[in-house]
Design a protein around this motif. Structure first.
Motif, PDB file in Angstrom:
ATOM      1  N   VAL A 157      77.871  65.026  35.183  1.00  0.00           N
ATOM      2  CA  VAL A 157      79.200  64.735  34.659  1.00  0.00           C
ATOM      3  C   VAL A 157      80.195  64.782  35.817  1.00  0.00           C
ATOM      4  CG1 VAL A 157      81.018  65.418  33.061  1.00  0.00           C
ATOM      5  CG2 VAL A 157      78.607  65.735  32.428  1.00  0.00           C
ATOM      6  N   ALA A 158      80.822  63.670  36.089  1.00  0.00           N
ATOM      7  CA  ALA A 158      81.757  63.596  37.223  1.00  0.00           C
ATOM      8  C   ALA A 158      82.980  64.466  36.977  1.00  0.00           C
ATOM      9  CB  ALA A 158      82.187  62.143  37.459  1.00  0.00           C
ATOM     10  N   THR A 159      83.363  65.220  37.988  1.00  0.00           N
ATOM     11  CA  THR A 159      84.543  66.076  37.910  1.00  0.00           C
ATOM     12  C   THR A 159      85.150  66.239  39.301  1.00  0.00           C
ATOM     13  OG1 THR A 159      85.352  68.314  37.410  1.00  0.00           O
ATOM     14  CG2 THR A 159      83.078  68.113  38.136  1.00  0.00           C
ATOM     15  N   ASP A 160      86.458  66.407  39.341  1.00  0.00           N
ATOM     16  CA  ASP A 160      87.132  66.623  40.624  1.00  0.00           C
ATOM     17  C   ASP A 160      87.399  68.109  40.869  1.00  0.00           C
ATOM     18  OD1 ASP A 160      89.163  67.107  38.831  1.00  0.00           O
ATOM     19  OD2 ASP A 160      90.623  65.793  39.774  1.00  0.00           O
ATOM     20  N   GLN A 161      86.665  68.969  40.179  1.00  0.00           N
ATOM     21  CA  GLN A 161      86.901  70.411  40.276  1.00  0.00           C
ATOM     22  C   GLN A 161      86.791  70.922  41.706  1.00  0.00           C
ATOM     23  OE1 GLN A 161      84.754  72.663  37.360  1.00  0.00           O
ATOM     24  NE2 GLN A 161      85.433  74.648  38.130  1.00  0.00           N
ATOM     25  N   HIS A 162      85.956  70.267  42.511  1.00  0.00           N
ATOM     26  CA  HIS A 162      85.791  70.653  43.909  1.00  0.00           C
ATOM     27  C   HIS A 162      87.125  70.593  44.661  1.00  0.00           C
ATOM     28  CE1 HIS A 162      83.692  71.043  47.768  1.00  0.00           C
ATOM     29  NE2 HIS A 162      84.464  70.072  48.221  1.00  0.00           N
ATOM     30  N   TYR A 163      88.046  69.747  44.193  1.00  0.00           N
ATOM     31  CA  TYR A 163      89.322  69.547  44.878  1.00  0.00           C
ATOM     32  C   TYR A 163      90.483  70.263  44.198  1.00  0.00           C
ATOM     33  CZ  TYR A 163      86.675  65.968  47.309  1.00  0.00           C
ATOM     34  OH  TYR A 163      85.728  65.313  48.050  1.00  0.00           O
ATOM     35  N   TRP A 164      90.193  71.064  43.176  1.00  0.00           N
ATOM     36  CA  TRP A 164      91.264  71.812  42.536  1.00  0.00           C
ATOM     37  C   TRP A 164      91.867  72.799  43.523  1.00  0.00           C
ATOM     38  CZ3 TRP A 164      89.039  73.403  37.074  1.00  0.00           C
ATOM     39  CH2 TRP A 164      88.879  72.237  36.304  1.00  0.00           C
ATOM     40  N   MET A 165      93.115  73.112  43.290  1.00  0.00           N
ATOM     41  CA  MET A 165      93.804  74.047  44.169  1.00  0.00           C
ATOM     42  C   MET A 165      93.266  75.464  43.986  1.00  0.00           C
ATOM     43  SD  MET A 165      97.714  72.696  43.803  1.00  0.00           S
ATOM     44  CE  MET A 165      97.597  72.639  42.025  1.00  0.00           C
ATOM     45  N   THR A 166      93.350  76.228  45.034  1.00  0.00           N
ATOM     46  CA  THR A 166      92.920  77.622  44.985  1.00  0.00           C
ATOM     47  C   THR A 166      94.070  78.530  45.420  1.00  0.00           C
ATOM     48  OG1 THR A 166      92.072  77.500  47.254  1.00  0.00           O
ATOM     49  CG2 THR A 166      90.509  77.057  45.463  1.00  0.00           C
ATOM     50  N   LEU A 194     100.672  71.975  52.543  1.00  0.00           N
ATOM     51  CA  LEU A 194      99.746  72.994  52.061  1.00  0.00           C
ATOM     52  C   LEU A 194     100.502  74.102  51.341  1.00  0.00           C
ATOM     53  CD1 LEU A 194      96.942  74.271  51.867  1.00  0.00           C
ATOM     54  CD2 LEU A 194      97.318  75.243  54.158  1.00  0.00           C
ATOM     55  N   MET A 195     101.605  74.558  51.929  1.00  0.00           N
ATOM     56  CA  MET A 195     102.411  75.604  51.291  1.00  0.00           C
ATOM     57  C   MET A 195     102.981  75.107  49.970  1.00  0.00           C
ATOM     58  SD  MET A 195     103.307  78.775  51.591  1.00  0.00           S
ATOM     59  CE  MET A 195     103.066  79.212  53.344  1.00  0.00           C
ATOM     60  N   MET A 196     103.394  73.842  49.936  1.00  0.00           N
ATOM     61  CA  MET A 196     103.889  73.268  48.689  1.00  0.00           C
ATOM     62  C   MET A 196     102.807  73.276  47.611  1.00  0.00           C
ATOM     63  SD  MET A 196     106.209  70.015  49.865  1.00  0.00           S
ATOM     64  CE  MET A 196     108.003  70.202  49.966  1.00  0.00           C
ATOM     65  N   GLU A 239     102.920  77.953  40.053  1.00  0.00           N
ATOM     66  CA  GLU A 239     103.799  77.617  38.937  1.00  0.00           C
ATOM     67  C   GLU A 239     103.080  76.934  37.776  1.00  0.00           C
ATOM     68  OE1 GLU A 239     107.913  76.873  41.516  1.00  0.00           O
ATOM     69  OE2 GLU A 239     106.739  75.172  40.780  1.00  0.00           O
ATOM     70  N   LYS A 240     102.092  76.092  38.099  1.00  0.00           N
ATOM     71  CA  LYS A 240     101.517  75.218  37.080  1.00  0.00           C
ATOM     72  C   LYS A 240     100.018  75.416  36.884  1.00  0.00           C
ATOM     73  CE  LYS A 240     105.033  71.753  38.203  1.00  0.00           C
ATOM     74  NZ  LYS A 240     105.902  72.096  37.070  1.00  0.00           N
ATOM     75  N   GLY A 241      99.439  76.391  37.560  1.00  0.00           N
ATOM     76  CA  GLY A 241      97.999  76.588  37.453  1.00  0.00           C
ATOM     77  C   GLY A 241      97.262  75.774  38.490  1.00  0.00           C
ATOM     78  N   SER A 242      95.961  75.972  38.549  1.00  0.00           N
ATOM     79  CA  SER A 242      95.198  75.338  39.618  1.00  0.00           C
ATOM     80  C   SER A 242      94.072  74.439  39.115  1.00  0.00           C
ATOM     81  CB  SER A 242      94.590  76.420  40.519  1.00  0.00           C
ATOM     82  OG  SER A 242      93.785  77.306  39.759  1.00  0.00           O
ATOM     83  N   SER A 243      94.040  74.153  37.831  1.00  0.00           N
ATOM     84  CA  SER A 243      92.918  73.378  37.287  1.00  0.00           C
ATOM     85  C   SER A 243      93.180  71.877  37.362  1.00  0.00           C
ATOM     86  CB  SER A 243      92.647  73.789  35.844  1.00  0.00           C
ATOM     87  OG  SER A 243      93.803  73.618  35.047  1.00  0.00           O
ATOM     88  N   PHE A 244      93.661  71.420  38.508  1.00  0.00           N
ATOM     89  CA  PHE A 244      93.861  69.999  38.758  1.00  0.00           C
ATOM     90  C   PHE A 244      93.963  69.788  40.261  1.00  0.00           C
ATOM     91  CE2 PHE A 244      98.000  71.930  38.168  1.00  0.00           C
ATOM     92  CZ  PHE A 244      98.766  71.400  39.191  1.00  0.00           C
TER      93      PHE A 244
END
Length: 284
Positions: A136-145, A192-194, A201-206
């Motif tokens: 299942v394709a997902t971009d989770q690898h690129y989610w913010m941490t 990067l800081m942004m 503020e908005k979570g990291s699941s994107f």
């Protein structure tokens, strides 16, 4: 411009008719369900094959895809050394605007490629039913941490340290030196800081996308406008102003990140800012 269905039909039809091709995969933005469709998405395709050399001897087998405007073969270039190991890629732009990045991969490397995948992968054809589990394709690898305290401090250190190089270049009338440090290090560190502020503020699941291309959608209008203004730089005074804007933004954003995560904002700013302003005064 050909539709996605037409392009896939061409690729799959050719692969089905050629016994050397055992599996076809799609990667990149067209495999990413989080990115809206548009006409500019590339087709990142891989053919997993049994005989690499028979493909590499000539390029005319690619003609089934249509008339090309330009072809690049990175693994066949001297100026830019190849980086794909045993793989071989064909980057193609066609007359109708379709862009296909087609990579040949030895079938023996299939499992290692699957293990190294960034998650944005779809199997389009598997003649031998080699892939047993559904992908299942997902971009989770690129989610913010969330940054660690050390990463946050390192980012601040790098930004303010390299700011002095930009100022030094401008003071010396070394325009390209200053611009290179501004564009290659200072602004990316700001971005990067942004991204960390957005995550707080908005979570990291994107994902903010490659090169932060979606960051505009998550910044306040004023922040976005100031960021755009940092791209001015047609002369020395404009580059000074771009540097000062980067510093203003970084100062504001990093303090918000520090507050959100309970980190200390280091004192690089209060030490470096007078130094940079002093160099600017000397040049004025």
């Amino acid at each position: 411009m050909r539709s996605e269905e037409e392009v896939f039909a061409l690729l799959i039809g050719f692969a089905k008719s050629d016994e050397r091709i055992r599996l076809v995969s799609l990667e990149g933005s067209r495999a990413n369900p989080a990115i809206a469709d548009d006409e500019f998405k590339d087709y990142d395709i891989a053919f997993f094959v049994t005989d690499m050399e028979s493909f590499l001897s000539k390029d005319d087998w690619l003609d089934f895809l249509g008339k090309r405007l330009i072809l690049q073969k990175p693994e066949d270039m001297e100026l830019y050394p190849p980086q794909l190991g045993n793989k071989f890629s064909y980057l193609m732009l066609f007359e109708d605007g379709i862009k296909i990045d087609l990579t040949l991969v030895p079938i023996s490397e299939l499992q290692s490629c699957l293990k190294r995948s960034d998650g944005l992968l779809k199997i389009l054809l598997d003649k031998d039913n080699t892939v047993k589990e559904e992908i299942v394709a997902t971009d989770q690898h690129y989610w913010m941490t969330k940054p660690t305290a050390q990463k946050f401090t390192d980012c601040c250190n790098e930004f303010w340290w390299v700011s002095t190089y930009v100022a030094k270049g401008l003071a010396r009338q070394e325009f390209l030196f200053a611009q290179d440090h501004l564009n290659q290090i200072v602004r990316p560190t700001l971005l990067l800081m942004m991204s960390w502020k957005i995550g707080a503020e908005k979570g990291s699941s994107f994902s903010l996308g490659k090169n932060y291309k979606f960051i505009q959608h998550y910044l306040a209008a004023e922040e976005w406008e100031l960021l755009l203004q940092t791209f001015q730089g047609s002369g020395y005074s404009e580059t000074w102003e771009a540097l000062f804007l980067c510093q203003k933004l970084f100062r504001t954003i990093s303090k918000k990140v520090a507050l959100a995560y309970g980190y200390d904002y280091p004192n690089y700013d209060e030490r470096v800012t007078p130094y940079v302003q002093g160099l600017h005064t000397k040049c004025s």
